[in-house]
Motif scaffolding. Structure first.
Motif, PDB file in Angstrom:
ATOM      1  N   ALA A 290      16.985 -56.351  12.784  1.00 11.55           N
ATOM      2  CA  ALA A 290      16.128 -55.215  12.751  1.00 11.55           C
ATOM      3  C   ALA A 290      16.127 -54.472  11.390  1.00 11.55           C
ATOM      4  O   ALA A 290      15.090 -53.838  11.191  1.00 11.55           O
ATOM      5  CB  ALA A 290      17.094 -54.091  13.827  1.00 11.55           C
ATOM      6  N   ALA A 291      16.996 -54.831  10.552  1.00 13.23           N
ATOM      7  CA  ALA A 291      16.851 -54.137   9.185  1.00 13.23           C
ATOM      8  C   ALA A 291      15.632 -54.698   8.430  1.00 13.23           C
ATOM      9  O   ALA A 291      14.830 -54.254   7.721  1.00 13.23           O
ATOM     10  CB  ALA A 291      18.113 -54.366   8.427  1.00 13.23           C
ATOM     11  N   GLN A 292      15.698 -56.076   8.819  1.00 13.37           N
ATOM     12  CA  GLN A 292      14.544 -56.939   8.015  1.00 13.37           C
ATOM     13  C   GLN A 292      13.262 -56.311   8.670  1.00 13.37           C
ATOM     14  O   GLN A 292      12.201 -56.331   7.674  1.00 13.37           O
ATOM     15  CB  GLN A 292      14.759 -58.383   8.188  1.00 13.37           C
ATOM     16  N   ALA A 293      12.957 -56.148   9.939  1.00 15.30           N
ATOM     17  CA  ALA A 293      11.888 -55.799  10.502  1.00 15.30           C
ATOM     18  C   ALA A 293      11.536 -54.305   9.853  1.00 15.30           C
ATOM     19  O   ALA A 293      10.535 -54.072   9.609  1.00 15.30           O
ATOM     20  CB  ALA A 293      12.131 -55.556  11.886  1.00 15.30           C
ATOM     21  N   ALA A 294      12.499 -53.450   9.725  1.00 19.92           N
ATOM     22  CA  ALA A 294      12.223 -52.174   9.172  1.00 19.92           C
ATOM     23  C   ALA A 294      11.568 -52.216   7.822  1.00 19.92           C
ATOM     24  O   ALA A 294      10.675 -51.331   7.476  1.00 19.92           O
ATOM     25  CB  ALA A 294      13.516 -51.356   9.127  1.00 19.92           C
ATOM     26  N   GLU A 295      12.169 -53.228   6.974  1.00 18.14           N
ATOM     27  CA  GLU A 295      11.887 -53.351   5.557  1.00 18.14           C
ATOM     28  C   GLU A 295      10.214 -53.808   5.635  1.00 18.14           C
ATOM     29  O   GLU A 295       9.267 -53.217   4.782  1.00 18.14           O
ATOM     30  CB  GLU A 295      12.691 -54.422   4.865  1.00 18.14           C
ATOM     31  N   LEU A 296       9.980 -54.753   6.611  1.00 16.83           N
ATOM     32  CA  LEU A 296       8.576 -55.382   6.507  1.00 16.83           C
ATOM     33  C   LEU A 296       7.713 -54.328   7.088  1.00 16.83           C
ATOM     34  O   LEU A 296       6.389 -54.098   6.509  1.00 16.83           O
ATOM     35  CB  LEU A 296       8.403 -56.377   7.592  1.00 16.83           C
ATOM     36  N   ALA A 297       8.086 -53.443   8.132  1.00 16.27           N
ATOM     37  CA  ALA A 297       7.086 -52.414   8.528  1.00 16.27           C
ATOM     38  C   ALA A 297       6.726 -51.378   7.524  1.00 16.27           C
ATOM     39  O   ALA A 297       5.573 -50.846   7.565  1.00 16.27           O
ATOM     40  CB  ALA A 297       8.076 -51.573   9.581  1.00 16.27           C
ATOM     41  N   LEU A 298       7.565 -51.201   6.307  1.00  8.88           N
ATOM     42  CA  LEU A 298       7.226 -50.195   5.362  1.00  8.88           C
ATOM     43  C   LEU A 298       6.908 -51.037   3.998  1.00  8.88           C
ATOM     44  O   LEU A 298       6.823 -50.363   2.941  1.00  8.88           O
ATOM     45  CB  LEU A 298       8.546 -49.277   5.045  1.00  8.88           C
TER      46      LEU A 298
END
Ligand SMILES: Cc1cc2nc3c(=O)[nH]c(=O)nc-3n(C[C@H](O)[C@H](O)[C@H](O)COP(=O)(O)OP(=O)(O)OC[C@H]3O[C@@H](n4cnc5c(N)ncnc54)[C@H](O)[C@@H]3O)c2cc1C
Length: 327
Positions: A290-298
């Motif tokens: 989830a944290a990696q997805a959040a980084e990619l999203a931004l």
């Protein structure tokens, strides 16, 4: 307010004919919750010569399903969306988004079409004419964006070309996460559909001078998809999003098989976080993914001097949305 001609349109064709006749100098009025404020504050350099009331057009106020999807008419109010059992049962994230909009009074008047087409809330753009003169920024045909080097706390952190105001519509964010299209009627009884995330342009939306929105349509999400709409505001009641996130995620035994993730109030349009969606597919959903997805999203964020905090808040919302599915 200045005087203007007023028409009660009885059909989409009549509304479009009036728009064409006035050659860009007429405005459609649905609930009026945004338009009347814009007119009273005289924020626009060109005051409309005519107002075309479209609430008198029959057939644009409905929520209906068929085998493939759900259609919502442009004159459906936000209150009708929040009260609809079909919306609650099929697309709860849309109900959540509509519930967060403004106040009960505004939700009773405000419509889907008006919410999608409402003007931006940038405080430079909205500066009332009466208290010092309107500010002629790019969006009004002037030069420059005062927010770029000014008070840009609530402005775009990505995707801005010229104007840094963000799309203020909560429904647009939710609808983009549902893969919705906007139905646009134009001259000669033509209609076209535009994906919600493509509806907005750097200085407005894709509508031509004689076009109007007649509704939105989206495919029915898989019943297995879990849906979330999260909105961060400064005040609890009656406030626009500082940032928001809409997510529709399908999990099978803890593994993500499908994900749609949309960020709101970060750009002039809702932003699909495509690389985060791609990353999540096939992955087990954990605090780390989830944290990696959040980084990619931004990853594409380029904040201005005063709004880097928005990037961190959106990341937190993305993680919260995804981790909420594990509980
Ligand atoms: C105090 C306050 C708080 C608010 N908070 C929120 C919030 O938290 N989240 C949020 O999303 N919104 C918020 N809003 C905005 C509100 O949701 C919109 O004002 C409302 O949804 C607009 O709908 P309407 O039918 O009243 O639009 P109108 O005011 O009638 O129209 C708005 C604009 O859209 C155009 N338009 C209307 N219908 C159509 C159509 N069918 N086709 C083409 N153009 C059309 C009009 O010409 C006008 O330019 C807030 C507004 C206020 C005043």
């Amino acid at each position: 307010m200045k005087p203007f001609a007023h028409y009660n349109a009885r059909s989409v064709e009549e509304a479009l004919r009036l728009l064409a006749e006035y050659g860009g100098k007429a405005k459609l009025n649905a609930g009026g919750t945004d338009l009347l404020g814009v007119l009273k504050d005289r924020i626009l350099p060109d005051y409309p010569e005519a107002i075309v009331n479209i609430k008198t057009i029959p057939g644009l106020k409905n929520i209906a399903e068929d085998e493939e999807g759900v259609s919502i008419g442009a004159l459906t109010t936000l209150a009708e969306i929040t009260a609809s059992p079909l919306v609650a049962g099929t697309v709860p994230l849309l109900k959540e988004a509509a519930k967060t909009v403004a106040s009960p009074q505004i939700r009773n008047m405000g419509t889907v079409g008006g919410n999608l087409c409402q003007d931006v809330r940038c405080w430079y753009y909205r500066y009332p004419h009466e208290i010092g003169g309107r500010i002629m920024c790019f969006r009004k045909g002037g030069k420059g964006c005062p927010a770029a080097a000014g008070e840009n706390q609530y402005h775009a952190v990505m995707g801005a070309k010229k104007c840094h105001a963000v799309c203020p519509s909560d429904l647009a964010v939710a609808l983009a996460a549902l893969g919705a299209s906007v139905t646009v009627a134009g001259p000669g009884s033509t209609t076209r559909t535009v994906a919600v995330e493509d509806f907005y342009t750097p200085l407005g939306n894709v509508l031509g001078p004689a076009e109007m929105v007649t509704g939105v349509r989206f495919p029915k999400p898989s019943p297995a998809a879990r849906q979330t709409f999260l909105k961060f505001t400064l005040r609890k009641p009656i406030d626009f999003a500082v940032v928001s996130v809409a997510a529709a995620v399908t999990l099978e035994r803890g593994r993500c098989t499908d994900a749609r993730l949309v960020l709101g109030a970060v750009a002039p349009a809702p932003v699909r976080a495509l690389s985060a969606e791609e990353f999540l597919r096939g992955k087990e959903l954990t605090a780390e993914t989830a944290a990696q997805a959040a980084e990619l999203a931004l990853a594409g964020a380029r904040p201005l001097a005063k709004n880097a905090y928005k990037v961190e808040v959106v990341k937190a919302l993305v993680k919260r949305a995804l981790l909420g599915y594990l509980g």
